[in-house]
Design a protein around this motif. Structure first.
Motif, PDB file in Angstrom:
ATOM      1  N   ARG A 121      73.954  45.740  27.207  1.00 37.76           N
ATOM      2  CA  ARG A 121      73.421  44.380  27.299  1.00 37.76           C
ATOM      3  C   ARG A 121      72.522  44.149  28.512  1.00 37.76           C
ATOM      4  NH1 ARG A 121      74.142  44.665  22.890  1.00 37.76           N
ATOM      5  NH2 ARG A 121      75.598  43.550  21.521  1.00 37.76           N
ATOM      6  N   THR A 122      72.294  45.179  29.305  1.00 39.65           N
ATOM      7  CA  THR A 122      71.384  45.054  30.440  1.00 39.65           C
ATOM      8  C   THR A 122      70.474  46.273  30.489  1.00 39.65           C
ATOM      9  OG1 THR A 122      72.795  46.199  32.062  1.00 39.65           O
ATOM     10  CG2 THR A 122      73.168  43.812  31.749  1.00 39.65           C
ATOM     11  N   PRO A 123      69.252  46.105  30.993  1.00 36.93           N
ATOM     12  CA  PRO A 123      68.359  47.258  31.111  1.00 36.93           C
ATOM     13  C   PRO A 123      68.897  48.277  32.117  1.00 36.93           C
ATOM     14  CG  PRO A 123      67.415  45.367  32.238  1.00 36.93           C
ATOM     15  CD  PRO A 123      68.606  44.867  31.468  1.00 36.93           C
ATOM     16  N   GLU A 124      69.593  47.776  33.133  1.00 38.02           N
ATOM     17  CA  GLU A 124      70.140  48.692  34.139  1.00 38.02           C
ATOM     18  C   GLU A 124      71.144  49.654  33.511  1.00 38.02           C
ATOM     19  OE1 GLU A 124      68.450  45.210  36.152  1.00 38.02           O
ATOM     20  OE2 GLU A 124      69.930  45.402  34.525  1.00 38.02           O
ATOM     21  N   ALA A 125      71.975  49.150  32.599  1.00 39.20           N
ATOM     22  CA  ALA A 125      72.970  50.004  31.952  1.00 39.20           C
ATOM     23  C   ALA A 125      72.296  51.050  31.076  1.00 39.20           C
ATOM     24  CB  ALA A 125      73.930  49.152  31.123  1.00 39.20           C
ATOM     25  N   ILE A 126      71.256  50.639  30.345  1.00 43.89           N
ATOM     26  CA  ILE A 126      70.528  51.583  29.497  1.00 43.89           C
ATOM     27  C   ILE A 126      69.874  52.663  30.346  1.00 43.89           C
ATOM     28  CG2 ILE A 126      68.584  51.842  27.899  1.00 43.89           C
ATOM     29  CD1 ILE A 126      69.167  48.949  26.983  1.00 43.89           C
ATOM     30  N   LEU A 127      69.280  52.255  31.463  1.00 44.51           N
ATOM     31  CA  LEU A 127      68.583  53.216  32.318  1.00 44.51           C
ATOM     32  C   LEU A 127      69.546  54.100  33.089  1.00 44.51           C
ATOM     33  CD1 LEU A 127      65.629  50.960  33.459  1.00 44.51           C
ATOM     34  CD2 LEU A 127      65.490  53.003  32.023  1.00 44.51           C
ATOM     35  N   ARG A 128      70.755  53.610  33.350  1.00 44.50           N
ATOM     36  CA  ARG A 128      71.760  54.488  33.963  1.00 44.50           C
ATOM     37  C   ARG A 128      72.125  55.618  32.998  1.00 44.50           C
ATOM     38  NH1 ARG A 128      73.969  49.710  36.278  1.00 44.50           N
ATOM     39  NH2 ARG A 128      75.408  49.469  34.525  1.00 44.50           N
ATOM     40  N   LEU A 129      72.257  55.268  31.720  1.00 43.00           N
ATOM     41  CA  LEU A 129      72.518  56.301  30.721  1.00 43.00           C
ATOM     42  C   LEU A 129      71.349  57.280  30.666  1.00 43.00           C
ATOM     43  CD1 LEU A 129      74.054  57.544  28.332  1.00 43.00           C
ATOM     44  CD2 LEU A 129      72.904  55.867  26.843  1.00 43.00           C
ATOM     45  N   PHE A 130      70.137  56.756  30.693  1.00 44.61           N
ATOM     46  CA  PHE A 130      68.963  57.631  30.688  1.00 44.61           C
ATOM     47  C   PHE A 130      68.951  58.539  31.904  1.00 44.61           C
ATOM     48  CE2 PHE A 130      64.677  58.384  32.316  1.00 44.61           C
ATOM     49  CZ  PHE A 130      64.202  59.211  31.317  1.00 44.61           C
ATOM     50  N   ALA A 131      69.304  57.995  33.079  1.00 42.73           N
ATOM     51  CA  ALA A 131      69.296  58.797  34.306  1.00 42.73           C
ATOM     52  C   ALA A 131      70.290  59.953  34.204  1.00 42.73           C
ATOM     53  CB  ALA A 131      69.631  57.913  35.506  1.00 42.73           C
ATOM     54  N   ARG A 132      71.416  59.701  33.542  1.00 42.23           N
ATOM     55  CA  ARG A 132      72.435  60.749  33.407  1.00 42.23           C
ATOM     56  C   ARG A 132      72.088  61.771  32.336  1.00 42.23           C
ATOM     57  NH1 ARG A 132      75.924  56.322  33.251  1.00 42.23           N
ATOM     58  NH2 ARG A 132      76.342  56.746  31.043  1.00 42.23           N
ATOM     59  N   GLU A 133      71.588  61.290  31.213  1.00 40.43           N
ATOM     60  CA  GLU A 133      71.476  62.148  30.034  1.00 40.43           C
ATOM     61  C   GLU A 133      70.064  62.258  29.459  1.00 40.43           C
ATOM     62  OE1 GLU A 133      74.006  63.800  29.333  1.00 40.43           O
ATOM     63  OE2 GLU A 133      75.764  62.645  29.973  1.00 40.43           O
ATOM     64  N   GLU A 163      59.376  55.428  35.721  1.00 41.51           N
ATOM     65  CA  GLU A 163      58.467  56.558  35.924  1.00 41.51           C
ATOM     66  C   GLU A 163      59.033  57.814  35.268  1.00 41.51           C
ATOM     67  OE1 GLU A 163      57.895  56.767  40.132  1.00 41.51           O
ATOM     68  OE2 GLU A 163      56.239  55.323  40.109  1.00 41.51           O
ATOM     69  N   GLN A 164      60.349  58.014  35.394  1.00 43.38           N
ATOM     70  CA  GLN A 164      60.986  59.171  34.774  1.00 43.38           C
ATOM     71  C   GLN A 164      60.937  59.059  33.253  1.00 43.38           C
ATOM     72  OE1 GLN A 164      64.851  58.917  36.569  1.00 43.38           O
ATOM     73  NE2 GLN A 164      64.230  59.954  38.442  1.00 43.38           N
ATOM     74  N   LEU A 165      61.199  57.848  32.742  1.00 46.41           N
ATOM     75  CA  LEU A 165      61.163  57.639  31.298  1.00 46.41           C
ATOM     76  C   LEU A 165      59.751  57.851  30.750  1.00 46.41           C
ATOM     77  CD1 LEU A 165      62.511  56.735  28.662  1.00 46.41           C
ATOM     78  CD2 LEU A 165      62.082  54.354  29.355  1.00 46.41           C
ATOM     79  N   ALA A 166      58.752  57.334  31.448  1.00 51.15           N
ATOM     80  CA  ALA A 166      57.371  57.513  31.015  1.00 51.15           C
ATOM     81  C   ALA A 166      56.995  58.984  30.973  1.00 51.15           C
ATOM     82  CB  ALA A 166      56.425  56.747  31.940  1.00 51.15           C
ATOM     83  N   SER A 167      57.430  59.727  31.979  1.00 45.30           N
ATOM     84  CA  SER A 167      57.125  61.147  32.034  1.00 45.30           C
ATOM     85  C   SER A 167      57.750  61.894  30.856  1.00 45.30           C
ATOM     86  CB  SER A 167      57.627  61.740  33.360  1.00 45.30           C
ATOM     87  OG  SER A 167      57.373  63.129  33.417  1.00 45.30           O
ATOM     88  N   MET A 168      59.015  61.575  30.551  1.00 46.68           N
ATOM     89  CA  MET A 168      59.687  62.213  29.419  1.00 46.68           C
ATOM     90  C   MET A 168      58.999  61.854  28.103  1.00 46.68           C
ATOM     91  SD  MET A 168      62.335  64.149  30.180  1.00 46.68           S
ATOM     92  CE  MET A 168      63.344  64.075  28.706  1.00 46.68           C
ATOM     93  N   CYS A 169      58.660  60.587  27.928  1.00 42.12           N
ATOM     94  CA  CYS A 169      57.992  60.155  26.697  1.00 42.12           C
ATOM     95  C   CYS A 169      56.636  60.844  26.540  1.00 42.12           C
ATOM     96  CB  CYS A 169      57.811  58.638  26.697  1.00 42.12           C
ATOM     97  SG  CYS A 169      59.340  57.691  26.480  1.00 42.12           S
ATOM     98  N   GLU A 170      55.898  60.937  27.629  1.00 45.59           N
ATOM     99  CA  GLU A 170      54.569  61.564  27.564  1.00 45.59           C
ATOM    100  C   GLU A 170      54.678  63.040  27.174  1.00 45.59           C
ATOM    101  OE1 GLU A 170      51.518  64.134  29.066  1.00 45.59           O
ATOM    102  OE2 GLU A 170      53.185  63.656  30.416  1.00 45.59           O
ATOM    103  N   ARG A 171      55.671  63.735  27.717  1.00 50.02           N
ATOM    104  CA  ARG A 171      55.808  65.154  27.405  1.00 50.02           C
ATOM    105  C   ARG A 171      56.227  65.387  25.960  1.00 50.02           C
ATOM    106  NH1 ARG A 171      58.554  65.529  32.380  1.00 50.02           N
ATOM    107  NH2 ARG A 171      60.518  66.061  31.378  1.00 50.02           N
ATOM    108  N   ARG A 172      56.951  64.441  25.379  1.00 49.71           N
ATOM    109  CA  ARG A 172      57.494  64.655  24.033  1.00 49.71           C
ATOM    110  C   ARG A 172      56.865  63.764  22.971  1.00 49.71           C
ATOM    111  NH1 ARG A 172      64.005  65.649  25.120  1.00 49.71           N
ATOM    112  NH2 ARG A 172      63.726  67.368  26.589  1.00 49.71           N
ATOM    113  N   ILE A 173      55.773  63.097  23.296  1.00 52.03           N
ATOM    114  CA  ILE A 173      55.193  62.094  22.401  1.00 52.03           C
ATOM    115  C   ILE A 173      54.821  62.674  21.041  1.00 52.03           C
ATOM    116  CG2 ILE A 173      52.790  62.377  23.143  1.00 52.03           C
ATOM    117  CD1 ILE A 173      54.585  59.034  22.446  1.00 52.03           C
TER     118      ILE A 173
END
Length: 203
Positions: A55-67, A96-106
């Protein structure tokens, strides 16, 4: 210098990014060893459900940071879209990390994932030059697979962020004319607004 641009308020000529959706301006960095270290389908489904529950962007991004390094294309696009729904937040490092991952796998993203990723980053008012360049290339190549909502959302994202992608807009215009009967009034209004805002003349 950072490759990401954070917009504040209306886009101006000073911060407008003039991108051509052809060859990338710079060479992409070599793929990291973990670029293809995606988890199996069952784990991807579990993460997808978790992203939807948060329910928060922080929680979603914490999951992204881990996995996130093991996310598949669908979960990367879903992360961008879900976080985008919350609007602008001070989560620059993770973006920035999410953008980098998306760009590499777009290239692995499906058409809806491409559109959702563009829309999500635009809603966050966060422009990563390399990512938007890659999105423009892929969306143009696969414009025939975009549905009307995807076309409207993609055009809206580029117009909102003041990222110039004339070849992409040309492709969307062609598809919109060919499939105009498929558009809802909302889809058409979004697309027309994007063309007007981007100062692109539709055929």
């Amino acid at each position: 210098p950072s490759r990401a641009v954070r917009h504040d308020g209306e886009a101006s000529e000073r911060n407008k990014l003039e991108l051509e959706d052809g060859e990338l301006e710079e060479e992409r960095p070599p793929a990291r060893e973990d670029d293809d270290d995606e988890a199996d389908i069952h784990q991807q489904i579990a993460w997808g459900k978790q992203i939807a529950r948060e329910r928060t962007p922080e929680a979603i991004l914490r999951l992204f940071a881990r996995e996130g390094r093991r996310f598949g294309a669908r979960n990367l696009a879903t992360t961008a879209h879900r976080v985008g729904k919350f609007g602008r937040r001070d989560v620059r490092v993770h973006l920035e990390q999410l953008a980098s991952m998306c760009e590499r796998r777009i290239e692995k993203f499906d058409p809806q994932g491409i559109a959702n990723t563009a829309w999500g980053f635009a809603k966050m008012d966060f422009v990563d030059r390399r990512l938007f360049e890659a999105i423009a290339v892929q969306a143009r190549k696969r414009s025939g697979q975009l549905n009307p909502q995807d076309m409207g959302n993609t055009a809206w994202a580029f117009a909102t962020t003041a990222v110039a992608a004339p070849l992409l807009f040309e492709a969307i215009a062609g598809e919109a004319l060919r499939r105009v009967r498929e558009f809802t009034s909302t889809d058409m209004a979004c697309t027309v607004w994007a063309f007007a805002t981007a100062a692109v003349a539709a055929p």
